[in-house]
Design a protein around this motif. Structure first.
Motif, PDB file in Angstrom:
ATOM      1  N   LEU A 125       9.959  24.865  31.545  1.00 23.99           N
ATOM      2  CA  LEU A 125      10.611  25.963  30.842  1.00 23.99           C
ATOM      3  C   LEU A 125      12.032  26.103  31.364  1.00 23.99           C
ATOM      4  O   LEU A 125      12.240  26.187  32.577  1.00 23.99           O
ATOM      5  CB  LEU A 125       9.855  27.277  31.054  1.00 23.99           C
ATOM      6  CG  LEU A 125       8.392  27.285  30.623  1.00 23.99           C
ATOM      7  CD1 LEU A 125       7.759  28.645  30.926  1.00 23.99           C
ATOM      8  CD2 LEU A 125       8.247  26.948  29.154  1.00 23.99           C
TER       9      LEU A 125
ATOM     10  N   CYS B 140      14.610  30.800  26.039  1.00 25.02           N
ATOM     11  CA  CYS B 140      13.723  29.929  26.813  1.00 25.02           C
ATOM     12  C   CYS B 140      13.300  28.767  25.935  1.00 25.02           C
ATOM     13  O   CYS B 140      12.899  28.966  24.780  1.00 25.02           O
ATOM     14  CB  CYS B 140      12.498  30.709  27.274  1.00 25.02           C
ATOM     15  SG  CYS B 140      11.328  29.745  28.256  1.00 25.02           S
TER      16      CYS B 140
ATOM     17  N   ALA C 112      10.817  25.307  25.917  1.00 29.60           N
ATOM     18  CA  ALA C 112       9.750  24.536  26.557  1.00 29.60           C
ATOM     19  C   ALA C 112       9.916  23.064  26.235  1.00 29.60           C
ATOM     20  O   ALA C 112      10.145  22.694  25.083  1.00 29.60           O
ATOM     21  CB  ALA C 112       8.392  25.029  26.070  1.00 29.60           C
TER      22      ALA C 112
ATOM     23  N   LEU D 193       1.543  26.572  22.962  1.00 32.19           N
ATOM     24  CA  LEU D 193       1.873  27.564  23.973  1.00 32.19           C
ATOM     25  C   LEU D 193       2.086  28.957  23.402  1.00 32.19           C
ATOM     26  O   LEU D 193       2.627  29.116  22.300  1.00 32.19           O
ATOM     27  CB  LEU D 193       3.158  27.157  24.697  1.00 32.19           C
ATOM     28  CG  LEU D 193       3.108  25.914  25.570  1.00 32.19           C
ATOM     29  CD1 LEU D 193       4.500  25.578  26.086  1.00 32.19           C
ATOM     30  CD2 LEU D 193       2.130  26.075  26.723  1.00 32.19           C
TER      31      LEU D 193
ATOM     32  N   MET E  79       4.248  32.239  24.671  1.00 31.03           N
ATOM     33  CA  MET E  79       5.373  32.426  25.593  1.00 31.03           C
ATOM     34  C   MET E  79       5.655  33.898  25.799  1.00 31.03           C
ATOM     35  O   MET E  79       5.388  34.729  24.919  1.00 31.03           O
ATOM     36  CB  MET E  79       6.610  31.699  25.053  1.00 31.03           C
ATOM     37  CG  MET E  79       6.409  30.192  24.964  1.00 31.03           C
ATOM     38  SD  MET E  79       7.808  29.316  24.237  1.00 31.03           S
ATOM     39  CE  MET E  79       8.974  29.386  25.595  1.00 31.03           C
TER      40      MET E  79
ATOM     41  N   TRP F  69       7.850  36.971  28.632  1.00 36.60           N
ATOM     42  CA  TRP F  69       8.873  37.281  29.619  1.00 36.60           C
ATOM     43  C   TRP F  69       8.322  38.237  30.661  1.00 36.60           C
ATOM     44  O   TRP F  69       7.611  39.201  30.333  1.00 36.60           O
ATOM     45  CB  TRP F  69      10.088  37.906  28.931  1.00 36.60           C
ATOM     46  CG  TRP F  69      10.801  36.944  28.034  1.00 36.60           C
ATOM     47  CD1 TRP F  69      10.578  36.736  26.701  1.00 36.60           C
ATOM     48  CD2 TRP F  69      11.816  36.025  28.419  1.00 36.60           C
ATOM     49  NE1 TRP F  69      11.409  35.745  26.235  1.00 36.60           N
ATOM     50  CE2 TRP F  69      12.182  35.294  27.257  1.00 36.60           C
ATOM     51  CE3 TRP F  69      12.471  35.749  29.614  1.00 36.60           C
ATOM     52  CZ2 TRP F  69      13.173  34.305  27.283  1.00 36.60           C
ATOM     53  CZ3 TRP F  69      13.451  34.768  29.623  1.00 36.60           C
ATOM     54  CH2 TRP F  69      13.786  34.062  28.461  1.00 36.60           C
TER      55      TRP F  69
ATOM     56  N   TYR G  93       5.408  39.499  25.262  1.00 40.34           N
ATOM     57  CA  TYR G  93       4.870  38.183  24.940  1.00 40.34           C
ATOM     58  C   TYR G  93       4.298  38.172  23.534  1.00 40.34           C
ATOM     59  O   TYR G  93       3.980  39.221  22.957  1.00 40.34           O
ATOM     60  CB  TYR G  93       3.797  37.722  25.933  1.00 40.34           C
ATOM     61  CG  TYR G  93       2.525  38.537  25.982  1.00 40.34           C
ATOM     62  CD1 TYR G  93       2.334  39.479  26.986  1.00 40.34           C
ATOM     63  CD2 TYR G  93       1.505  38.351  25.054  1.00 40.34           C
ATOM     64  CE1 TYR G  93       1.165  40.219  27.053  1.00 40.34           C
ATOM     65  CE2 TYR G  93       0.335  39.089  25.110  1.00 40.34           C
ATOM     66  CZ  TYR G  93       0.172  40.027  26.115  1.00 40.34           C
ATOM     67  OH  TYR G  93      -0.992  40.762  26.177  1.00 40.34           O
TER      68      TYR G  93
ATOM     69  N   ASP H 166       1.086  36.158  21.611  1.00 36.78           N
ATOM     70  CA  ASP H 166      -0.082  35.312  21.843  1.00 36.78           C
ATOM     71  C   ASP H 166      -1.144  35.640  20.820  1.00 36.78           C
ATOM     72  O   ASP H 166      -1.531  36.800  20.681  1.00 36.78           O
ATOM     73  CB  ASP H 166      -0.636  35.503  23.253  1.00 36.78           C
ATOM     74  CG  ASP H 166      -1.634  34.417  23.631  1.00 36.78           C
ATOM     75  OD1 ASP H 166      -2.105  34.416  24.778  1.00 36.78           O
ATOM     76  OD2 ASP H 166      -1.935  33.545  22.787  1.00 36.78           O
TER      77      ASP H 166
ATOM     78  N   GLU I  17      12.023  30.441  22.330  1.00 34.98           N
ATOM     79  CA  GLU I  17      11.910  31.856  22.037  1.00 34.98           C
ATOM     80  C   GLU I  17      12.990  32.612  22.796  1.00 34.98           C
ATOM     81  O   GLU I  17      13.524  32.123  23.799  1.00 34.98           O
ATOM     82  CB  GLU I  17      10.510  32.369  22.393  1.00 34.98           C
ATOM     83  CG  GLU I  17       9.431  31.606  21.640  1.00 34.98           C
ATOM     84  CD  GLU I  17       8.087  32.298  21.608  1.00 34.98           C
ATOM     85  OE1 GLU I  17       7.173  31.726  20.997  1.00 34.98           O
ATOM     86  OE2 GLU I  17       7.957  33.374  22.190  1.00 34.98           O
TER      87      GLU I  17
ATOM     88  N   CYS J 237      10.952  33.433  32.178  1.00 29.09           N
ATOM     89  CA  CYS J 237      10.199  32.966  31.031  1.00 29.09           C
ATOM     90  C   CYS J 237       8.873  32.408  31.540  1.00 29.09           C
ATOM     91  O   CYS J 237       8.840  31.751  32.593  1.00 29.09           O
ATOM     92  CB  CYS J 237      10.998  31.890  30.311  1.00 29.09           C
ATOM     93  SG  CYS J 237      10.153  31.113  28.941  1.00 29.09           S
TER      94      CYS J 237
ATOM     95  N   ALA K 188       4.820  30.740  30.167  1.00 31.84           N
ATOM     96  CA  ALA K 188       4.042  30.205  29.052  1.00 31.84           C
ATOM     97  C   ALA K 188       2.620  29.930  29.513  1.00 31.84           C
ATOM     98  O   ALA K 188       2.363  29.735  30.709  1.00 31.84           O
ATOM     99  CB  ALA K 188       4.687  28.939  28.491  1.00 31.84           C
TER     100      ALA K 188
ATOM    101  N   TRP L  25      -0.859  32.938  33.138  1.00 29.28           N
ATOM    102  CA  TRP L  25       0.424  32.317  32.829  1.00 29.28           C
ATOM    103  C   TRP L  25       0.554  31.084  33.712  1.00 29.28           C
ATOM    104  O   TRP L  25       0.611  31.197  34.935  1.00 29.28           O
ATOM    105  CB  TRP L  25       1.562  33.301  33.052  1.00 29.28           C
ATOM    106  CG  TRP L  25       1.473  34.456  32.111  1.00 29.28           C
ATOM    107  CD1 TRP L  25       0.930  35.680  32.340  1.00 29.28           C
ATOM    108  CD2 TRP L  25       1.923  34.474  30.747  1.00 29.28           C
ATOM    109  NE1 TRP L  25       1.011  36.458  31.215  1.00 29.28           N
ATOM    110  CE2 TRP L  25       1.612  35.741  30.215  1.00 29.28           C
ATOM    111  CE3 TRP L  25       2.542  33.538  29.913  1.00 29.28           C
ATOM    112  CZ2 TRP L  25       1.915  36.113  28.903  1.00 29.28           C
ATOM    113  CZ3 TRP L  25       2.844  33.907  28.603  1.00 29.28           C
ATOM    114  CH2 TRP L  25       2.527  35.178  28.110  1.00 29.28           C
TER     115      TRP L  25
END
Length: 117
Positions: free
Chosen positions: A4, A22, A24, A32, A34, A36, A50, A52, A77, A94, A96, A104
């Motif tokens: 990252l 950020c 990846a 992923l 991602m 913060w 985040y 997800d 992102e 950052c 992921a 994480w």
């Protein structure tokens, strides 16, 4: 190994804005999520935002001021930070993880954000 790379950060006066990004790499084999996190010296690292599995999370401390956007979900992102306050001064990371997993797994190197009065 997923890597990252963060960009952005810096110094700003209270009420100002900054944008963190950020990216990846080496992540073609995994989907992923991602997010913060941030850390103030002497305090625990806290998750602030985040994406997800269709869920968007913002910590109460940043809700309404910070916005995540996915330029390329799971790859690139950004975190737009508006109306920054003194308490937002921290190192921002950052992070992921494989989508839907708990921990994480991958971290950026961190970038300093300093807000002054």
């Amino acid at each position: 190994q997923v890597r990252l790379t963060e960009s952005g950060g810096g110094s700003v006066q209270a009420g100002g804005s900054l944008r963190l990004s950020c990216e990846a790499s080496n992540a073609a084999h995994v989907r992923l999520a991602m997010g913060w996190h941030r850390q103030v010296p002497g305090k625990e690292r806290e998750v602030i935002a985040y994406f997800d599995a269709g869920t968007t999370f913002y910590a109460d401390s940043v809700k309404g001021r910070f916005t995540m956007s996915a330029d390329n979900p799971g790859v690139t992102e950004s975190l737009q930070m508006n109306n920054l306050q003194l308490d937002d001064t921290a190192i921002y990371y950052c992070a992921a993880r494989p989508r839907g997993s708990g921990a994480w797994s991958y971290w950026g190197q961190g970038t300093q954000v300093t807000v002054s009065s």
